[in-house]
Design an enzyme around this catalytic site. Sequence first.
Site, PDB file in Angstrom:
ATOM      1  N   TYR A   1       0.852  -1.185   0.000  1.00 59.00           N
ATOM      2  CA  TYR A   1       0.000   0.000   0.000  1.00 59.00           C
ATOM      3  C   TYR A   1       0.897   1.248   0.000  1.00 59.00           C
ATOM      4  O   TYR A   1       1.840   1.338   0.797  1.00 59.00           O
ATOM      5  CB  TYR A   1      -0.907  -0.031   1.232  1.00 59.00           C
ATOM      6  CG  TYR A   1      -1.787   1.170   1.355  1.00 59.00           C
ATOM      7  CD1 TYR A   1      -2.883   1.343   0.517  1.00 59.00           C
ATOM      8  CD2 TYR A   1      -1.524   2.167   2.285  1.00 59.00           C
ATOM      9  CE1 TYR A   1      -3.697   2.459   0.608  1.00 59.00           C
ATOM     10  CE2 TYR A   1      -2.334   3.289   2.392  1.00 59.00           C
ATOM     11  CZ  TYR A   1      -3.415   3.425   1.551  1.00 59.00           C
ATOM     12  OH  TYR A   1      -4.202   4.539   1.641  1.00 59.00           O
TER      13      TYR A   1
ATOM     14  N   ASP B   1      -0.595  -7.248   6.990  1.00 54.79           N
ATOM     15  CA  ASP B   1      -1.719  -6.364   6.696  1.00 54.79           C
ATOM     16  C   ASP B   1      -2.814  -7.232   6.063  1.00 54.79           C
ATOM     17  O   ASP B   1      -2.680  -7.681   4.926  1.00 54.79           O
ATOM     18  CB  ASP B   1      -1.251  -5.243   5.753  1.00 54.79           C
ATOM     19  CG  ASP B   1      -2.359  -4.246   5.409  1.00 54.79           C
ATOM     20  OD1 ASP B   1      -3.545  -4.619   5.499  1.00 54.79           O
ATOM     21  OD2 ASP B   1      -2.034  -3.114   5.026  1.00 54.79           O
TER      22      ASP B   1
HETATM   23  C1  LIG Z   1      -6.263   1.660   2.854  1.00 49.52           C
HETATM   24  C2  LIG Z   1      -5.171   0.767   3.237  1.00 49.52           C
HETATM   25  C3  LIG Z   1      -4.269   1.097   4.254  1.00 49.52           C
HETATM   26  C4  LIG Z   1      -4.305   2.437   4.962  1.00 49.52           C
HETATM   27  O1  LIG Z   1      -5.450   2.565   5.737  1.00 49.52           O
HETATM   28  P1  LIG Z   1      -6.177   3.962   6.039  1.00 49.52           P
HETATM   29  O2  LIG Z   1      -7.371   3.561   6.834  1.00 49.52           O
HETATM   30  O3  LIG Z   1      -6.500   4.604   4.735  1.00 49.52           O
HETATM   31  O4  LIG Z   1      -5.204   4.794   6.825  1.00 49.52           O
HETATM   32  C5  LIG Z   1      -3.297   0.175   4.586  1.00 49.52           C
HETATM   33  N1  LIG Z   1      -3.197  -1.008   3.953  1.00 49.52           N
HETATM   34  C6  LIG Z   1      -4.040  -1.354   2.969  1.00 49.52           C
HETATM   35  C7  LIG Z   1      -3.879  -2.683   2.305  1.00 49.52           C
HETATM   36  C8  LIG Z   1      -5.052  -0.500   2.573  1.00 49.52           C
HETATM   37  O5  LIG Z   1      -5.873  -0.837   1.575  1.00 49.52           O
END
Ligand SMILES: *Cc1c(COP(=O)(O)O)cnc(C)c1O
Length: 381
Positions: A99, A172
């Site tokens: 990301y 993540d």
């Molecule tokens: C959107 C996203 C983020 C960041 O999150 P926010 O809520 O926008 O701060 C991190 N990792 C992934 C895979 C995302 O899609």
Amino acid sequence: MRFDTKAIHGGGQEPDPQTGSVNVPVYFTSTYAQSAPGVTKGYEYSRTGNPTRAVLEKTLADLEGGVGGLAFASGLGALGTLLWSLKSGTKVLSGDDLYGGTRRLFEHARKTWGLAPEYADFRDLDGLKRTLERERPRLVYFETPTNPLLTVLDIHGISELAHAVGASVVVDNTFATPYLQRPLELGADIVLHSTTKYLGGHSDVVGGALVFRSPETYEEAKWLQNAAGAVPGPMDCYLVLRGIHSLGARMRVHTENALTIARALENHPKVRRVLYPGLPSHPQHALAARQMKGPGGMLSVELTGGMDEARAFLKKLRYFYLGESLGGVESLIEAPALMTHQSIPKEDREARGITDTLLRLSVGIEDREDLVEDVLRALEG
Ligand SMILES: *Cc1c(COP(=O)(O)O)cnc(C)c1O
């Protein structure tokens, strides 16, 4: 309790003892009256803790199978808090399909705190083993499936290699959600979420979360959550919790719809390739089937032709709104080269397969036939 039941009854979600309210009350309060100095009912200040947030955090921990969960004001707020726990000079080895905001924060921490992030292709486990043995990072960080290429990485395999050199593993899990994939059960130490996406699920709230395998790491991060203060308000916590109630039901429809579209596009003459872990043509199809309960609602397609054809296609879509973000009930589409991944230099983008006509779809839960018709109509030209 099975997953769909946990989403509704887990995390201590019960009718309010005072009123019978089936939903957790939204506690709009910054502070709590004490009966004597230091004598509280468990809450003293809402940065430190809030009852609505507490229910969300317990539910997140339950769904991911962790010892504790922490909610944040955004996904990047969660990551930022995690980075506060790292000492200057700490080596972080991260997957290279990441990301954009995550990479931006890693790189900022390199300049300001002397963090040492490196990036590698985590598909290649032999190469990863050598890199881990040479670099000896303290933290290994990755997403799976990745964005926008939908590469699936082996959480169990990578965690074993990382642990062998003493590194902690952060995954993540935003794209998959705990419904489709539970990294802690596969060996990861910490799960990160942008709850803005599928967990919230309705494009009406921004939030983040961390879930932990070890009580010590959880306690350390809880201390930092309070110390750094990137906490969500009670209304945001409520919205994420409300989204979570229907997570399983939504993910099943997202997945069915995405699979239908992927199949409809796979052999279309105006489509060069479809990247979707649910298709047998996907390079990690077997791994995805092993590691995930289903291939999920995200897919990318590369169109034939050039930028003009891609722009014309985007313009003709009726139900897929052109926009960043993902994971809501409504379908979204975006052009990574022009939007979310624009900051990566063109040569790097192209080398990784992020061409100008690669489009990323977040397939919503509208009627499946309507969505397929929409995409096919827009391709007709
Ligand atoms: C959107 C996203 C983020 C960041 O999150 P926010 O809520 O926008 O701060 C991190 N990792 C992934 C895979 C995302 O899609």
